[in-house]
Design a protein around this motif. Structure first.
Motif, PDB file in Angstrom:
ATOM      1  N   THR A  35      -1.131   3.068   7.525  1.00 27.27           N
ATOM      2  CA  THR A  35      -0.488   2.240   6.303  1.00 27.27           C
ATOM      3  C   THR A  35      -1.343   0.926   6.072  1.00 27.27           C
ATOM      4  O   THR A  35      -2.278   0.504   7.055  1.00 27.27           O
ATOM      5  CB  THR A  35       1.014   1.699   6.532  1.00 27.27           C
ATOM      6  N   SER A  36      -0.920   0.051   4.988  1.00 31.03           N
ATOM      7  CA  SER A  36      -1.727  -0.993   4.790  1.00 31.03           C
ATOM      8  C   SER A  36      -1.420  -1.990   5.941  1.00 31.03           C
ATOM      9  O   SER A  36      -2.299  -3.018   5.891  1.00 31.03           O
ATOM     10  CB  SER A  36      -1.310  -1.363   3.404  1.00 31.03           C
ATOM     11  N   ASP A  37      -0.630  -2.078   6.480  1.00 34.44           N
ATOM     12  CA  ASP A  37      -0.149  -3.031   7.632  1.00 34.44           C
ATOM     13  C   ASP A  37      -0.625  -2.762   9.064  1.00 34.44           C
ATOM     14  O   ASP A  37      -0.620  -3.047   9.916  1.00 34.44           O
ATOM     15  CB  ASP A  37       1.294  -3.459   7.662  1.00 34.44           C
ATOM     16  N   LEU A  82       9.813   4.380   5.915  1.00 37.91           N
ATOM     17  CA  LEU A  82       8.505   4.517   5.308  1.00 37.91           C
ATOM     18  C   LEU A  82       8.545   4.512   4.174  1.00 37.91           C
ATOM     19  O   LEU A  82       8.918   5.204   3.264  1.00 37.91           O
ATOM     20  CB  LEU A  82       7.736   5.824   5.740  1.00 37.91           C
ATOM     21  N   ASP A  83       7.472   3.564   3.380  1.00 34.42           N
ATOM     22  CA  ASP A  83       7.299   3.702   1.836  1.00 34.42           C
ATOM     23  C   ASP A  83       5.892   4.238   1.864  1.00 34.42           C
ATOM     24  O   ASP A  83       4.737   3.665   2.318  1.00 34.42           O
ATOM     25  CB  ASP A  83       7.248   2.178   1.440  1.00 34.42           C
ATOM     26  N   GLY A  85       4.086   4.659  -0.580  1.00 36.60           N
ATOM     27  CA  GLY A  85       2.942   3.801  -1.438  1.00 36.60           C
ATOM     28  C   GLY A  85       2.160   2.962  -0.371  1.00 36.60           C
ATOM     29  O   GLY A  85       1.018   2.580  -0.866  1.00 36.60           O
ATOM     30  N   THR A  86       2.637   2.664   0.856  1.00 36.21           N
ATOM     31  CA  THR A  86       1.647   1.797   1.737  1.00 36.21           C
ATOM     32  C   THR A  86       0.844   2.428   2.524  1.00 36.21           C
ATOM     33  O   THR A  86      -0.009   1.969   3.364  1.00 36.21           O
ATOM     34  CB  THR A  86       2.813   0.994   2.684  1.00 36.21           C
ATOM     35  N   VAL A  87       0.757   4.049   2.345  1.00 34.83           N
ATOM     36  CA  VAL A  87      -0.270   4.602   3.177  1.00 34.83           C
ATOM     37  C   VAL A  87      -1.531   4.673   2.530  1.00 34.83           C
ATOM     38  O   VAL A  87      -1.491   4.922   1.147  1.00 34.83           O
ATOM     39  CB  VAL A  87       0.301   6.278   3.366  1.00 34.83           C
ATOM     40  N   ILE A  88      -2.533   4.455   3.192  1.00 34.21           N
ATOM     41  CA  ILE A  88      -3.762   4.384   2.632  1.00 34.21           C
ATOM     42  C   ILE A  88      -4.529   5.785   2.445  1.00 34.21           C
ATOM     43  O   ILE A  88      -4.670   6.444   3.518  1.00 34.21           O
ATOM     44  CB  ILE A  88      -4.827   3.408   3.301  1.00 34.21           C
ATOM     45  N   ASP A 106      12.240   7.752  -5.467  1.00 33.03           N
ATOM     46  CA  ASP A 106      11.429   7.045  -4.781  1.00 33.03           C
ATOM     47  C   ASP A 106       9.925   7.844  -5.024  1.00 33.03           C
ATOM     48  O   ASP A 106       9.878   8.973  -5.106  1.00 33.03           O
ATOM     49  CB  ASP A 106      11.651   6.862  -3.220  1.00 33.03           C
ATOM     50  N   THR A 122      -0.027   0.238  10.742  1.00 29.71           N
ATOM     51  CA  THR A 122       0.680   1.182  11.396  1.00 29.71           C
ATOM     52  C   THR A 122       0.069   2.659  11.372  1.00 29.71           C
ATOM     53  O   THR A 122      -0.340   3.010  10.263  1.00 29.71           O
ATOM     54  CB  THR A 122       2.272   1.286  10.928  1.00 29.71           C
ATOM     55  N   THR A 142       8.698   9.096   0.958  1.00 28.45           N
ATOM     56  CA  THR A 142       9.148   7.691   1.227  1.00 28.45           C
ATOM     57  C   THR A 142      10.770   7.941   1.747  1.00 28.45           C
ATOM     58  O   THR A 142      11.353   8.784   1.086  1.00 28.45           O
ATOM     59  CB  THR A 142       9.355   6.751  -0.296  1.00 28.45           C
TER      60      THR A 142
END
Length: 88
Positions: free
Chosen positions: A68-70, A11-12, A14-17, A41, A72, A7
């Motif tokens: 990522t969850s969005d 980039l976070d 935690g948002t990576v799938i 982090d 990206t 992180t």
């Protein structure tokens, strides 16, 4: 083989799938969120089966891709050092 997505400001992790990640063509066997680099982090630590990696004795870089969850797409690479198996 452990591979970390850190992180940072852009980039976070935690948002990576995790299921979308591939390192040298391999799917992760397991993963968890933990502070890998000690900065407070949460980072994503993925583990891959060595035999599943598309790397050779001559490989000098390994690439990780994921989403990522969005939606990206992310890509990162780093130097790898292949250690040949010892003769028995």
């Amino acid at each position: 083989v452990p591979v970390a997505i850190l992180t940072d400001n852009g980039l976070d992790a935690g948002t990576v799938i995790p299921d979308t990640c591939r390192f040298a063509g391999a799917k992760p066997l397991q993963w968890r969120l933990e502070d890998v680099d000690g900065d407070g982090d949460l980072d994503l630590l993925l583990h891959f089966n060595t035999q599943d990696l598309n790397l050779t004795d001559e490989s000098i870089n390994g690439t990780l891709i994921g989403i990522t969850s969005d939606g990206t797409h992310i890509t990162g690479s780093d130097v790898v050092k292949i250690v040949p198996a010892k003769d028995k």
